[in-house]
Motif scaffolding. Structure first.
Motif, PDB file in Angstrom:
ATOM      1  N   THR A   1       3.844  14.887  -8.826  1.00  0.00           N
ATOM      2  CA  THR A   1       4.208  14.004  -7.713  1.00  0.00           C
ATOM      3  C   THR A   1       3.229  12.845  -7.572  1.00  0.00           C
ATOM      4  N   VAL A   2       1.958  13.158  -7.637  1.00  0.00           N
ATOM      5  CA  VAL A   2       0.922  12.135  -7.439  1.00  0.00           C
ATOM      6  C   VAL A   2       0.888  11.150  -8.597  1.00  0.00           C
ATOM      7  N   THR A   3       0.977  11.637  -9.808  1.00  0.00           N
ATOM      8  CA  THR A   3       0.890  10.734 -10.964  1.00  0.00           C
ATOM      9  C   THR A   3       2.125   9.837 -11.067  1.00  0.00           C
ATOM     10  N   HIS A   4       3.259  10.276 -10.548  1.00  0.00           N
ATOM     11  CA  HIS A   4       4.454   9.426 -10.571  1.00  0.00           C
ATOM     12  C   HIS A   4       4.434   8.391  -9.444  1.00  0.00           C
ATOM     13  N   PHE A   5       4.021   8.805  -8.252  1.00  0.00           N
ATOM     14  CA  PHE A   5       4.025   7.883  -7.103  1.00  0.00           C
ATOM     15  C   PHE A   5       2.822   6.948  -7.103  1.00  0.00           C
ATOM     16  N   LYS A   6       1.718   7.439  -7.662  1.00  0.00           N
ATOM     17  CA  LYS A   6       0.464   6.678  -7.725  1.00  0.00           C
ATOM     18  C   LYS A   6       0.061   6.100  -6.363  1.00  0.00           C
ATOM     19  N   PRO A   7      -0.170   6.954  -5.396  1.00  0.00           N
ATOM     20  CA  PRO A   7      -0.539   6.464  -4.065  1.00  0.00           C
ATOM     21  C   PRO A   7      -1.949   5.881  -4.046  1.00  0.00           C
TER      22      PRO A   7
ATOM     23  N   GLN B   1      -7.358  11.515 -10.413  1.00  0.00           N
ATOM     24  CA  GLN B   1      -6.679  11.048 -11.625  1.00  0.00           C
ATOM     25  C   GLN B   1      -6.083   9.661 -11.456  1.00  0.00           C
ATOM     26  N   VAL B   2      -5.618   9.343 -10.240  1.00  0.00           N
ATOM     27  CA  VAL B   2      -4.973   8.037 -10.005  1.00  0.00           C
ATOM     28  C   VAL B   2      -5.867   7.118  -9.171  1.00  0.00           C
TER      29      VAL B   2
ATOM     30  N   MET C   1       0.845  -1.199   0.000  1.00  0.00           N
ATOM     31  CA  MET C   1       0.000   0.000   0.000  1.00  0.00           C
ATOM     32  C   MET C   1       0.882   1.250   0.000  1.00  0.00           C
ATOM     33  N   ARG C   2       0.609   2.145  -0.915  1.00  0.00           N
ATOM     34  CA  ARG C   2       1.391   3.380  -1.033  1.00  0.00           C
ATOM     35  C   ARG C   2       0.583   4.551  -0.475  1.00  0.00           C
TER      36      ARG C   2
END
Length: 290
Positions: free
Chosen positions: A45-51, A90-91, A1-2
């Motif tokens: 940041t969010v689109t790269h890490f995809k939490p 988005q993610v 889980m991220r």
């Protein structure tokens, strides 16, 4: 889980990081690492890490400074949450966001439920309410946690201020006509983690706003009494100052403080089994607040 944690060096954020890092993939970002009021940086940041979860513990909380720093307050407290919510959608991430009792006008004697009318009296409360509204406009999957009177071992808070003043003052005047529920930051972190675990277990939550703060409700004067009593019991202070209760009118501040910050926490207890913060228990570790 991220899990992405913003405001990672704040009172709640730092405790979230310490509690989650051992079991989750955590991306912990302080303001110097991610300015949430910068939309492009947030989206990137969010689109790269995809939490799977974003926990926003970042805020402009300097209540008096906010009266002069209006643009900054709204950039951090309204625009930042809006961008995080947009990126979360988005993610397909779930956004957990910390808000405040200052969204209410603080008048009257009723304990505030989540459905009661808001009416912030200053820039800080107005910007935080705007952030709540912006989140709801950007995503459906969100939990907003309104809290009050937060204290922790780190940062600037009432407990640490009282202990510092108690070392040098023989007497202190403390406001006695503002009432609320002191809330330990570690309990806020635990509440947010419990919500995440509940969702992960497959329980469909009721998205929206929840109240979470401490019991019993007290005045600032009564809270100070408890702090000094515990400090003396634990030999943190060899002597304590004489306390006197004063009205709000005798302690003018740039931003208006709510007279009533008491939050009804029955909804979060019913939905997630989370009980109000036990601030008296948190004071048992008062040596850590020095």
């Amino acid at each position: 889980m991220r899990i992405l944690i913003t405001g990672s060096q704040g009172q709640v954020g730092s405790l979230l990081v310490s509690k989650l890092s051992a079991t989750c993939e955590v991306l912990a970002l302080a303001r110097s690492e991610l300015d949430i009021s910068a939309r492009a940086a947030v989206i990137d940041t969010v689109t790269h890490f995809k939490p799977h979860y974003i926990i926003n513990a970042a805020a402009h909380t300097a209540v008096d400074k906010a009266e002069d720093e209006v643009e900054l307050s709204f950039a951090i407290n309204r625009d930042g949450p809006a961008y995080l919510a947009e990126a979360a959608k988005q993610v397909n991430a779930i956004l957990l966001h910390i808000s405040t009792d200052y969204v209410f006008d603080g008048k009257g004697a009723d304990i505030y439920t989540e459905s009661m009318a808001t009416g912030p009296q200053g820039v800080y409360g107005q910007s935080k309410l705007a952030g709540e509204i912006a989140i709801a406009e950007q995503t459906d999957k969100f939990i907003i946690l309104r809290t009050a009177w937060v204290f922790a071992e780190t940062g600037n808070n009432f407990v640490k201020t009282m202990l510092r003043l108690g070392e040098t003052r023989d007497a202190l005047s403390v406001v006695g006509d503002q009432f609320g529920g002191p809330t330990y930051a570690g309990d806020i972190a635990d509440a947010l983690i419990t919500i995440v675990k509940s969702i992960e277990s497959g329980k469909q939550p009721q998205w929206g706003v929840y109240h979470y703060s401490g019991l019993p409700h007290v005045s600032w004067f009564e809270f100070a009494e408890s702090i000094f009593a515990k400090a003396q019991e634990k030999s943190i202070l060899t002597k304590v100052p004489a306390l006197s209760s004063i009205p709000t009118s005798a302690y003018p501040t740039k931003a208006k403080r709510p007279g009533n910050s008491r939050l009804d926490c029955s909804k979060i207890t019913s939905q997630f089994g989370i009980k109000p913060s036990d601030w008296q228990l948190a004071l048992e570790n008062i040596s850590k607040y020095k």
